[in-house]
Design a protein around this motif. Structure first.
Motif, PDB file in Angstrom:
ATOM      1  N   THR A   1       0.855  -1.185   0.000  1.00  0.00           N
ATOM      2  CA  THR A   1       0.000   0.000   0.000  1.00  0.00           C
ATOM      3  C   THR A   1       0.890   1.235   0.000  1.00  0.00           C
ATOM      4  OG1 THR A   1      -0.156   0.303   2.411  1.00  0.00           O
ATOM      5  CG2 THR A   1      -1.727  -1.217   1.396  1.00  0.00           C
ATOM      6  N   VAL A   2       0.426   2.279  -0.667  1.00  0.00           N
ATOM      7  CA  VAL A   2       1.088   3.589  -0.667  1.00  0.00           C
ATOM      8  C   VAL A   2       0.025   4.627  -0.328  1.00  0.00           C
ATOM      9  CG1 VAL A   2       2.253   5.341  -2.058  1.00  0.00           C
ATOM     10  CG2 VAL A   2       2.882   2.932  -2.308  1.00  0.00           C
ATOM     11  N   GLN A   3       0.264   5.393   0.710  1.00  0.00           N
ATOM     12  CA  GLN A   3      -0.708   6.357   1.230  1.00  0.00           C
ATOM     13  C   GLN A   3      -2.039   5.677   1.544  1.00  0.00           C
ATOM     14  OE1 GLN A   3       0.610  10.743  -0.279  1.00  0.00           O
ATOM     15  NE2 GLN A   3      -0.862   9.719  -1.580  1.00  0.00           N
ATOM     16  N   GLY A   4      -1.959   4.451   2.065  1.00  0.00           N
ATOM     17  CA  GLY A   4      -3.153   3.724   2.486  1.00  0.00           C
ATOM     18  C   GLY A   4      -3.924   3.046   1.379  1.00  0.00           C
ATOM     19  N   LYS A   5      -3.466   3.158   0.118  1.00  0.00           N
ATOM     20  CA  LYS A   5      -4.185   2.549  -1.001  1.00  0.00           C
ATOM     21  C   LYS A   5      -3.378   1.385  -1.559  1.00  0.00           C
ATOM     22  CE  LYS A   5      -6.497   6.856  -2.311  1.00  0.00           C
ATOM     23  NZ  LYS A   5      -6.717   7.858  -3.386  1.00  0.00           N
ATOM     24  N   PRO A   6      -4.048   0.271  -1.872  1.00  0.00           N
ATOM     25  CA  PRO A   6      -3.323  -0.890  -2.395  1.00  0.00           C
ATOM     26  C   PRO A   6      -2.705  -0.608  -3.759  1.00  0.00           C
ATOM     27  CG  PRO A   6      -5.705  -1.244  -2.500  1.00  0.00           C
ATOM     28  CD  PRO A   6      -5.500   0.026  -1.734  1.00  0.00           C
ATOM     29  N   VAL A   7      -1.534  -1.207  -3.975  1.00  0.00           N
ATOM     30  CA  VAL A   7      -0.806  -1.055  -5.235  1.00  0.00           C
ATOM     31  C   VAL A   7      -0.886  -2.370  -5.999  1.00  0.00           C
ATOM     32  CG1 VAL A   7       1.431  -0.563  -6.298  1.00  0.00           C
ATOM     33  CG2 VAL A   7       0.769   0.601  -4.174  1.00  0.00           C
ATOM     34  N   THR A   8      -1.267  -2.287  -7.250  1.00  0.00           N
ATOM     35  CA  THR A   8      -1.311  -3.466  -8.099  1.00  0.00           C
ATOM     36  C   THR A   8       0.080  -3.736  -8.659  1.00  0.00           C
ATOM     37  OG1 THR A   8      -3.617  -3.020  -8.724  1.00  0.00           O
ATOM     38  CG2 THR A   8      -2.357  -4.507 -10.139  1.00  0.00           C
ATOM     39  N   LEU A   9       0.605  -4.914  -8.366  1.00  0.00           N
ATOM     40  CA  LEU A   9       1.928  -5.290  -8.868  1.00  0.00           C
ATOM     41  C   LEU A   9       1.757  -6.098 -10.151  1.00  0.00           C
ATOM     42  CD1 LEU A   9       3.709  -6.335  -5.545  1.00  0.00           C
ATOM     43  CD2 LEU A   9       3.714  -4.106  -6.690  1.00  0.00           C
ATOM     44  N   GLY A  10       2.492  -5.701 -11.150  1.00  0.00           N
ATOM     45  CA  GLY A  10       2.411  -6.387 -12.429  1.00  0.00           C
ATOM     46  C   GLY A  10       3.495  -7.432 -12.576  1.00  0.00           C
ATOM     47  N   GLU A  11       3.911  -7.639 -13.813  1.00  0.00           N
ATOM     48  CA  GLU A  11       4.919  -8.646 -14.117  1.00  0.00           C
ATOM     49  C   GLU A  11       6.208  -8.367 -13.352  1.00  0.00           C
ATOM     50  OE1 GLU A  11       7.268 -10.416 -18.040  1.00  0.00           O
ATOM     51  OE2 GLU A  11       5.604  -9.011 -18.282  1.00  0.00           O
ATOM     52  N   GLY A  12       6.750  -9.395 -12.735  1.00  0.00           N
ATOM     53  CA  GLY A  12       7.984  -9.254 -11.993  1.00  0.00           C
ATOM     54  C   GLY A  12       7.832  -8.532 -10.670  1.00  0.00           C
ATOM     55  N   GLY A  13       6.579  -8.334 -10.229  1.00  0.00           N
ATOM     56  CA  GLY A  13       6.345  -7.666  -8.951  1.00  0.00           C
ATOM     57  C   GLY A  13       6.581  -6.168  -8.993  1.00  0.00           C
ATOM     58  N   ARG A  14       6.426  -5.570 -10.173  1.00  0.00           N
ATOM     59  CA  ARG A  14       6.666  -4.132 -10.320  1.00  0.00           C
ATOM     60  C   ARG A  14       5.355  -3.361 -10.297  1.00  0.00           C
ATOM     61  NH1 ARG A  14      10.353  -6.569 -13.841  1.00  0.00           N
ATOM     62  NH2 ARG A  14      12.546  -6.064 -13.390  1.00  0.00           N
ATOM     63  N   GLY A  15       5.383  -2.196  -9.666  1.00  0.00           N
ATOM     64  CA  GLY A  15       4.206  -1.331  -9.622  1.00  0.00           C
ATOM     65  C   GLY A  15       4.617   0.133  -9.587  1.00  0.00           C
ATOM     66  N   VAL A  16       3.705   0.998 -10.011  1.00  0.00           N
ATOM     67  CA  VAL A  16       3.949   2.438 -10.035  1.00  0.00           C
ATOM     68  C   VAL A  16       2.724   3.149  -9.488  1.00  0.00           C
ATOM     69  CG1 VAL A  16       4.498   4.457 -11.446  1.00  0.00           C
ATOM     70  CG2 VAL A  16       5.414   2.233 -12.089  1.00  0.00           C
ATOM     71  N   VAL A  17       2.958   4.135  -8.623  1.00  0.00           N
ATOM     72  CA  VAL A  17       1.870   4.966  -8.103  1.00  0.00           C
ATOM     73  C   VAL A  17       2.202   6.417  -8.420  1.00  0.00           C
ATOM     74  CG1 VAL A  17       0.614   5.697  -6.049  1.00  0.00           C
ATOM     75  CG2 VAL A  17       1.429   3.344  -6.229  1.00  0.00           C
ATOM     76  N   LYS A  18       1.250   7.126  -9.025  1.00  0.00           N
ATOM     77  CA  LYS A  18       1.433   8.552  -9.318  1.00  0.00           C
ATOM     78  C   LYS A  18       0.729   9.372  -8.254  1.00  0.00           C
ATOM     79  CE  LYS A  18       2.420   9.855 -14.050  1.00  0.00           C
ATOM     80  NZ  LYS A  18       1.908  10.573 -15.240  1.00  0.00           N
TER      81      LYS A  18
END
Length: 200
Positions: free
Chosen positions: A41-58
């Motif tokens: 989670t980033v700032q209390g919101k879940p992050v969706t991890l894609g291929e290879g466990g990578r995710g981006v939050v803007k």
């Protein structure tokens, strides 16, 4: 001597990326790399991890870049996060972002201008070596950051002009000014006087 390759598994990596401050909508990107199956989670919101466990939050930071400022200011943001790898308890932390924000001072016109002319002078100052976009179009800025440009007002009525001063690696400074073109200043003054609610 000999070289021995050694692979050490890393549970996760998380870091801020600031290049996106130059996007049309300035933002800080939080980059995440975690083991597959991790819950982030980033700032209390879940992050969706894609291929290879990578995710981006803007994270939109426009609210901290608005308004005029004669001097360079700072954008400061604490970004909390939690990461739980598979089979382990969540770990909490925060990313701290600190970056300078480009200055922008407007000497002409004022915040709200009324004129019966088809043009007005936009003048002011930003950072040395910086640039300025007016309604999305660049205008000339001197090496010391000063600018003066005659601007056109195409039609009668109020026009809101968006300004964006930039000087990478500083974050951009965003501001707006309103210019109103009228057919007659005398008629406008009379109309404004009729709206007044006090003798002053």
């Amino acid at each position: 001597s000999e070289t021995v390759p050694l692979d050490v598994p890393v549970a996760y990596r998380i870091w801020p990326e600031l290049a996106s401050l130059e996007d049309p909508v300035p933002a800080v990107r939080v980059m995440v790399e975690a083991q597959v199956g991790s819950a982030v989670t980033v700032q209390g919101k879940p992050v969706t991890l894609g291929e290879g466990g990578r995710g981006v939050v803007k994270i939109d930071v426009r609210d901290q870049l608005l308004g005029l400022a004669r001097d360079e200011r700072s954008l400061e943001r604490d970004i909390p996060y939690t990461i739980a790898t598979e089979g382990s308890a969540p770990e909490s932390g925060k990313l701290t972002v600190r970056v300078g924000v480009a200055p922008l001072a407007i000497e002409s016109p004022g915040p709200r201008m009324v004129t019966d002319q088809a043009t007005f002078m936009l003048a002011g100052r930003t950072a040395k070596g910086g640039g300025l976009l007016v309604a999305g179009r660049p205008i000339a800025v001197g090496p010391e950051g000063a600018f003066a440009q005659l601007m056109n007002i195409s039609s009668i009525g109020a026009t809101e002009v968006e300004l964006r001063a930039s000087a990478p690696p500083l974050a951009p400074r965003l501001s707006k000014l309103t210019v109103k073109r009228v057919a007659s200043l005398a008629a406008e003054a009379k109309d404004e006087g009729a709206k007044a609610t006090s003798s002053y």
